[in-house]
Design an enzyme around this catalytic site. Structure first.
Site, mmCIF file in Angstrom:
data_model
loop_
_atom_site.group_PDB
_atom_site.id
_atom_site.type_symbol
_atom_site.label_atom_id
_atom_site.label_comp_id
_atom_site.label_asym_id
_atom_site.label_seq_id
_atom_site.Cartn_x
_atom_site.Cartn_y
_atom_site.Cartn_z
ATOM 1 C CB CYS A 90 -1.047 0.054 1.152
ATOM 2 S SG CYS A 90 -0.193 0.042 2.830
ATOM 3 C CG HIS B 45 -4.175 0.537 4.724
ATOM 4 N ND1 HIS B 45 -3.721 -0.192 3.694
ATOM 5 C CD2 HIS B 45 -5.193 0.984 4.028
ATOM 6 C CE1 HIS B 45 -4.213 -0.253 2.587
ATOM 7 N NE2 HIS B 45 -5.159 0.641 2.844
#
Length: 343
Positions: free
Chosen positions: A52, A303
């Protein structure tokens, strides 16, 4: 304020002690800041394990108009003599795939395959830091721009397409507090790291960045006039502005990776004039076009997702494969980590 003003600032700076480039590797007048085609946003990016942090930077670079315009022109690959890995060729292929194909999701396999060439610290199946990846990606593109040119002097290295888009100059003025002697030095930058520990807004953090700091104790410098170590004052200012101003809000509280999770306000439009060496003159206005958000309590975990402004003028939240339309109010209420502003 147009490019001619930038040229006059640069000319004045060179007179002040910045070295003149021996050659211009990319003509600045060929940089186009506006999208040459307006379209809906391109594909989302598949997360290939723990990627990510890579995806958000690829998306922010893909939606940087002057870079995308250049990469879509294929000018680099047509002239590239590089053998093997070339970050500019890889980015060119990636941006074309994202913006020109009809796919909703793309696997950024070429980037992940060649991760070691971008930065030795990156592993495909290990979490990484988005700012670190941005730093290494820009450096890899810079190396690619220089690969066909030999014996390029330091000043000419700041005339590549990458420096012409993301690069500016910082001026560092050190004043001896004993004899008041002044010494100036200049340094190219592609991004700025800001301390946010004591600040609740981007503008306050920028004010702190240009506030003079005292150098004493172990930070003492030797004054050439006094001929000994003295207490001095150091002030850093933006001397030449970039076309794209990239900021990292330092969210690591300490070396343990504990995160500063507070909201730091940032505007849609930013005036860089108050942080310049020369604060007189027209405003230097920038418009927010992308930002990266980190969710999680620890910097080395969690994240990353991002928000980008597409060529149709609409904002989108991009979270790996997902691409969702959103409004500016949602964009301005995030726990931002990286901010991208275009002139």
């Amino acid at each position: 304020m147009g490019d001619t003003d930038d040229d006059s600032i640069l000319a004045a700076s060179i007179a002040e002690g910045m070295a003149m480039p021996q050659r211009i590797l990319f003509p600045p007048e060929e940089i186009c800041m506006d999208w040459q085609q307006r379209q809906r946003p391109g594909a989302g990016l598949c997360n290939l394990g723990s990627t990510c942090y890579i995806n958000v930077i690829l998306q922010c670079l893909t939606y940087t108009p002057p870079l995308a315009n250049y990469l879509l022109s294929c000018d680099h690959s047509q002239l590239c003599h590089g053998q093997g890995f070339c970050m500019m060729c890889i980015m060119e292929a990636h941006v074309r795939k994202v913006l020109r194909s009809s796919a909703n999701v793309i696997w950024p396999r070429a980037i992940v395959r060649d991760l070691k060439f971008i930065g030795e610290e990156f592993e495909p199946d290990m979490a990484g830091d988005a700012y670190e990846f941005l730093r290494c990606a820009l450096e890899a593109m810079q190396r690619a721009c220089l690969s066909g040119s030999s014996d390029v002097d330091i000043s000419s290295q700041t005339t590549t397409i990458i420096h012409q888009i993301f690069g500016g100059f910082l001026k560092s003025r050190v004043t001896c507090l004993r004899c008041q002697a002044v010494s100036d030095s200049y340094k190219a930058f592609l991004h700025v790291l800001l301390d946010i520990k004591a600040h609740s807004s981007l503008t306050k953090a920028l004010e702190n960045f240009v506030t003079p700091k005292n150098l004493d104790g172990k930070d003492c410098l030797k004054c050439s006039k006094c001929e000994k170590k003295v207490t001095a004052s150091k002030r850093v200012t933006v001397h030449c502005v970039p076309k794209v101003f990239t900021v990292c809000l330092e969210r690591a509280a300490d070396h343990t990776g504990k995160k500063i999770s507070k909201i730091v306000e940032y505007p849609e439009y930013l005036d860089l004039r108050p942080y310049m060496s020369d604060t007189a003159g027209e405003p230097l206005l920038y418009s927010l076009y992308a930002l990266v958000v980190h969710s999680g309590d620890i910097c080395l975990d969690g994240h990353f997702f991002c928000y980008i402004k597409a060529s149709n003028g609409q904002w989108y939240k991009m979270d790996d494969e997902s691409v969702e339309n959103c409004g500016i109010h949602a964009v301005l209420r995030q726990q931002a980590y990286l901010l991208f502003y275009a002139r």
